[in-house]
Design a protein around this motif. Structure first.
Motif, PDB file in Angstrom:
ATOM      1  N   ASP A   1       5.790  36.984  28.172  1.00 36.92           N
ATOM      2  CA  ASP A   1       4.978  37.427  29.296  1.00 36.92           C
ATOM      3  C   ASP A   1       5.678  37.077  30.597  1.00 36.92           C
ATOM      4  OD1 ASP A   1       3.125  38.276  27.501  1.00 36.92           O
ATOM      5  OD2 ASP A   1       1.749  36.611  27.793  1.00 36.92           O
TER       6      ASP A   1
ATOM      7  N   ALA B   1      -6.640  51.109  28.337  1.00 32.23           N
ATOM      8  CA  ALA B   1      -6.945  49.704  28.622  1.00 32.23           C
ATOM      9  C   ALA B   1      -8.253  49.319  27.950  1.00 32.23           C
ATOM     10  CB  ALA B   1      -7.048  49.486  30.126  1.00 32.23           C
TER      11      ALA B   1
ATOM     12  N   CYS C   1     -11.161  36.315  27.722  1.00 36.88           N
ATOM     13  CA  CYS C   1      -9.954  35.500  27.563  1.00 36.88           C
ATOM     14  C   CYS C   1     -10.142  34.551  26.381  1.00 36.88           C
ATOM     15  CB  CYS C   1      -9.701  34.705  28.835  1.00 36.88           C
ATOM     16  SG  CYS C   1      -8.375  33.485  28.690  1.00 36.88           S
TER      17      CYS C   1
ATOM     18  N   CYS D   1      -9.232  39.704  30.308  1.00 34.56           N
ATOM     19  CA  CYS D   1      -8.014  40.092  29.595  1.00 34.56           C
ATOM     20  C   CYS D   1      -8.016  41.599  29.344  1.00 34.56           C
ATOM     21  CB  CYS D   1      -7.892  39.337  28.274  1.00 34.56           C
ATOM     22  SG  CYS D   1      -7.374  37.629  28.493  1.00 34.56           S
TER      23      CYS D   1
ATOM     24  N   LEU E   1      -6.148  44.624  27.549  1.00 38.23           N
ATOM     25  CA  LEU E   1      -5.222  44.893  26.454  1.00 38.23           C
ATOM     26  C   LEU E   1      -4.795  46.354  26.454  1.00 38.23           C
ATOM     27  CD1 LEU E   1      -7.045  42.976  23.569  1.00 38.23           C
ATOM     28  CD2 LEU E   1      -5.409  42.085  25.250  1.00 38.23           C
ATOM     29  N   TYR E   2      -3.544  46.584  26.039  1.00 40.46           N
ATOM     30  CA  TYR E   2      -3.001  47.931  25.879  1.00 40.46           C
ATOM     31  C   TYR E   2      -2.415  48.025  24.473  1.00 40.46           C
ATOM     32  CZ  TYR E   2      -3.492  48.148  30.945  1.00 40.46           C
ATOM     33  OH  TYR E   2      -4.001  48.130  32.222  1.00 40.46           O
ATOM     34  N   LEU E   3      -3.290  48.127  23.506  1.00 39.84           N
ATOM     35  CA  LEU E   3      -2.889  48.058  22.106  1.00 39.84           C
ATOM     36  C   LEU E   3      -2.999  49.413  21.432  1.00 39.84           C
ATOM     37  CD1 LEU E   3      -4.743  44.766  21.152  1.00 39.84           C
ATOM     38  CD2 LEU E   3      -2.276  45.036  21.401  1.00 39.84           C
TER      39      LEU E   3
ATOM     40  N   THR F   1      -5.497  43.635  14.990  1.00 35.34           N
ATOM     41  CA  THR F   1      -5.627  43.332  16.414  1.00 35.34           C
ATOM     42  C   THR F   1      -7.109  43.322  16.777  1.00 35.34           C
ATOM     43  OG1 THR F   1      -5.592  45.639  17.152  1.00 35.34           O
ATOM     44  CG2 THR F   1      -3.454  44.531  16.877  1.00 35.34           C
TER      45      THR F   1
ATOM     46  N   ASP G   1       1.842  44.382  25.875  1.00 38.87           N
ATOM     47  CA  ASP G   1       0.578  44.908  25.376  1.00 38.87           C
ATOM     48  C   ASP G   1      -0.640  44.385  26.121  1.00 38.87           C
ATOM     49  OD1 ASP G   1       1.790  46.387  23.249  1.00 38.87           O
ATOM     50  OD2 ASP G   1       2.058  44.509  22.163  1.00 38.87           O
ATOM     51  N   ALA G   2      -0.446  43.722  27.268  1.00 43.39           N
ATOM     52  CA  ALA G   2      -1.605  43.127  27.940  1.00 43.39           C
ATOM     53  C   ALA G   2      -1.277  42.760  29.375  1.00 43.39           C
ATOM     54  CB  ALA G   2      -2.074  41.888  27.195  1.00 43.39           C
TER      55      ALA G   2
ATOM     56  N   CYS H   1      -2.986  39.822  31.399  1.00 44.84           N
ATOM     57  CA  CYS H   1      -3.945  38.721  31.324  1.00 44.84           C
ATOM     58  C   CYS H   1      -4.115  38.095  32.702  1.00 44.84           C
ATOM     59  CB  CYS H   1      -3.474  37.661  30.333  1.00 44.84           C
ATOM     60  SG  CYS H   1      -3.371  38.268  28.630  1.00 44.84           S
TER      61      CYS H   1
END
Length: 331
Positions: free
Chosen positions: A153, A172, A177, A193, A195-197, A204, A238-239, A241
């Motif tokens: 990160d 998104a 968190c 948080c 996330l981009y998963l 996940t 992928d995130a 935060c």
């Protein structure tokens, strides 16, 4: 009476946390995990044979246990399940069942927080060491290392964090968190948080069915609210935060492994102009890492400044009324 200690071994949990295991797993889940302990992949039909119920009941149990992190899916055959562990269950438990988590004794929650931090650190050691080697080679002007390392990160100031979420091409998803949900060392906001998963990637939090989809502008508002609350921004592949300095597992592991600035990576470092500083102390509570300290001796205030602690988040810069602080390249 059920032997929760033997289940703890199966669930890869430390000794003395049986009370927590009883709260975070159901008797049916524990029976299923015991029965399938030696299976690296089983179907709901096989679970039905073990449990003695219908295939529909077993399918519902497996789906619920997967959502809760008590089961994982086999990546190569996602229709099959395998047993989960405390590591796959704990953060989901604290994030999405907070009342039950907070009902546990604080001493037990502290023990599990310490355990999770240790487990997280062990998973990152190879990546951190490879990152050290890459940085050493860069400073010595040697060819880049070919050693593999886990994705890192990067801590971003507000403007770059907003660019990240506004330019993201993937969907998104907002989740609490997991660091603050477990540690509870502060009262800063939890729903931060982003996330981009890949929604098809198994095991996940998104594939398990958690989280709230966000538009780009909604994600930007989450970032701004987090910034106003005093949270720094940490971007990965992928995130995005929004982190603190007291609960955040990457920040705590970075300090434990003596790799501040390398893990998570810090692009910037604050620069302090002593001649412009008015010693007002506004930067002190704003900084998550105790870079600044203002002391008073009689009628005179003095400022101490330790740039080695700085992660380059920029939270302090905007509250300085005298323009004595600015971000510069870490170097």
């Amino acid at each position: 009476m059920e032997d929760l200690r033997s289940f703890a071994v199966l669930f890869e949990a430390p000794e003395g946390v049986e009370e927590a295991l009883a709260a975070m797993t159901t008797p049916e889940e524990r029976r299923l995990l015991r029965g399938m302990a030696d299976r690296d992949g089983f179907s709901p039909c096989e679970a039905a044979s073990l449990l003695g119920g219908s295939s529909e009941e077993a399918e519902g149990l497996c789906a619920a246990a997967y959502r809760r992190g008590c089961l994982n899916r086999v990546p190569e055959q996602p229709e099959l399940f395998r047993r989960g562990t405390l590591y796959s269950r704990l953060d989901l438990f604290a994030q999405f069942e907070p009342r039950t988590w907070l009902a546990l004794p604080e001493s037990l929650r502290r023990r599990l927080d310490d355990w999770y931090l240790d487990a997280y650190a062990r998973r990152l050691v190879s990546g951190v060491e490879a990152k050290r080697l890459r940085e050493m080679r860069r400073r010595l002007d040697l060819p880049p290392s070919e050693a593999p390392f886990l994705g890192n990160d990067v801590i971003l100031p507000l403007g770059e964090a907003l660019d990240y979420v506004r330019n993201a091409s993937r969907q998104a998803t907002l989740v609490p968190c997991n660091c603050r949900a477990i540690a509870r060392n502060c009262s800063l906001p939890l729903d931060t948080c982003i996330l981009y998963l890949d929604p098809e990637k198994v095991n996940t939090v998104v594939h398990r069915g958690w989280g709230r989809p966000l538009s780009r502008e909604e994600a930007a508002r989450v970032v701004r609210r987090a910034h106003e609350a005093g949270l720094m921004h940490s971007a990965g592949p992928d995130a995005l935060c929004n982190c603190d300095g007291c609960c955040c597992y990457p920040a705590r592991v970075g300090k434990r492994l003596h790799c501040v600035g390398l893990w998570p990576e810090a692009k910037y470092r604050v620069q302090w102009d002593d001649s412009r500083c008015v010693r007002c102390g506004r930067c002190v509570p704003r900084c998550p890492f105790q870079v600044f300290e203002v002391t008073r001796r009689e009628e005179k205030r003095s400022m101490s400044f330790d740039s080695s602690r700085c992660r380059g988040c920029g939270l302090c810069v905007e509250v300085c009324p005298a323009g004595a602080l600015r971000l510069g390249p870490r170097g």
